[in-house]
Design an enzyme around this catalytic site. Structure first.
Site, PDB file in Angstrom:
ATOM      1  N   ARG A 114       0.870  -1.181   0.000  1.00  0.00           N
ATOM      2  CA  ARG A 114       0.000   0.000   0.000  1.00  0.00           C
ATOM      3  C   ARG A 114       0.902   1.225   0.000  1.00  0.00           C
ATOM      4  O   ARG A 114       1.770   1.375   0.866  1.00  0.00           O
ATOM      5  CB  ARG A 114      -0.894  -0.015   1.239  1.00  0.00           C
ATOM      6  N   THR A 120      -5.851   7.198  -3.444  1.00  0.00           N
ATOM      7  CA  THR A 120      -6.413   7.418  -4.777  1.00  0.00           C
ATOM      8  C   THR A 120      -7.901   7.074  -4.762  1.00  0.00           C
ATOM      9  O   THR A 120      -8.362   6.312  -3.906  1.00  0.00           O
ATOM     10  CB  THR A 120      -5.704   6.552  -5.832  1.00  0.00           C
ATOM     11  N   GLU A 122     -11.315   5.179  -5.439  1.00  0.00           N
ATOM     12  CA  GLU A 122     -11.525   3.733  -5.453  1.00  0.00           C
ATOM     13  C   GLU A 122     -11.941   3.212  -6.829  1.00  0.00           C
ATOM     14  O   GLU A 122     -12.552   3.918  -7.632  1.00  0.00           O
ATOM     15  CB  GLU A 122     -12.601   3.353  -4.428  1.00  0.00           C
ATOM     16  N   ARG A 166      -0.434  -5.744   4.519  1.00  0.00           N
ATOM     17  CA  ARG A 166       0.174  -5.120   3.337  1.00  0.00           C
ATOM     18  C   ARG A 166       1.395  -4.296   3.748  1.00  0.00           C
ATOM     19  O   ARG A 166       1.395  -3.654   4.800  1.00  0.00           O
ATOM     20  CB  ARG A 166      -0.831  -4.204   2.633  1.00  0.00           C
TER      21      ARG A 166
END
EC number: 3.1.31.1
Length: 228
Positions: A114, A120, A122, A166
């Site tokens: 990530r 940003t 979706e 992530r």
């Protein structure tokens, strides 16, 4: 000022020594000479005390704030966190997932990353669906990482993964930071800023301000500041 007083004290010491010498040479001449000898000796002792005090004061003033009069600095001790430098590590692309998420092969293992400090619009959110400029952001990131000959990841000073496992990092494509490029093009906002994972915050905010000024993409909309 201290240097002048120190010089004066040294001169006084010399004079006192001369006076003592004169007193010694005349000590046999009577009570007056003995008193003169005592006075000169007292002056010398007092002068030496003053000179010693001034010398210590001069040395202390030369090192105020860790800098002496010659301009050299004493080493400053910093914490490990404040001096830790970020460094880039090699990775290879597996695929671009969306505008702010990519999957890379990192240290021989597949890992989803990530992008730090950016958000940003979706494209795959279960509730928000596809947001405006989401596809453009995804396409921009995909093009950058797929066309790059070299991919690198750069972790910040804090935690390296989020609650989903992530990796949290700055991603570089041929030396260009993808995070910053997205923000500069008005395809991402500066978001999720948590210290100490904010080393490049000012760089990103500067790029965001320029994108706003130029009314690029998400900043061209009337509701750009609504938190989309």
């Amino acid at each position: 000022m201290t240097e002048y007083l120190l010089s004066a004290g040294i001169c006084m010491a010399i004079v006192s020594i001369l006076l003592i010498g004169m007193a010694i040479s005349n000590v046999s001449k009577g009570q007056y000479a003995k008193r003169f000898f005592f006075f000169a000796t007292s002056c010398l002792v007092l002068t030496l005390v003053v000179v010693s005090s001034l010398s210590s004061s001069a040395n202390a003033s030369q090192t105020d704030n860790g800098v002496n009069r010659s301009g050299s600095e004493h080493p400053t001790v910093y914490s490990a966190t404040s001096t830790k430098k970020l460094h880039k590590e090699p990775a290879t692309l597996i695929k671009a997932i969306d505008g702010d998420t990519v999957k890379l092969m990192y240290k021989g293992q597949p890992m989803t990353f990530r992008l730090l400090l950016v958000d940003t619009p979706e494209t795959k959110h279960p509730k928000k669906g596809v947001e405006k400029y989401g596809p453009e952001a995804s396409a921009f990131t995909k093009k950058m990482v797929e066309n790059a000959k070299k991919i690198e990841v750069e972790f910040d000073k804090g935690q390296r993964t989020d609650k989903y496992g992530r990796g949290l990092a700055y991603i570089y494509a041929d030396g260009k930071m993808v995070n910053e490029a997205l923000v500069r093009q008005g395809l991402a906002k500066v978001a999720y800023v948590y210290k100490p994972n904010n080393t490049h915050e000012q760089l990103l905010r500067k790029s965001e301000a320029q994108a706003k000024k130029e009314k690029l993409n998400i900043w061209s909309e009337d509701n750009a500041d609504s938190g989309q």
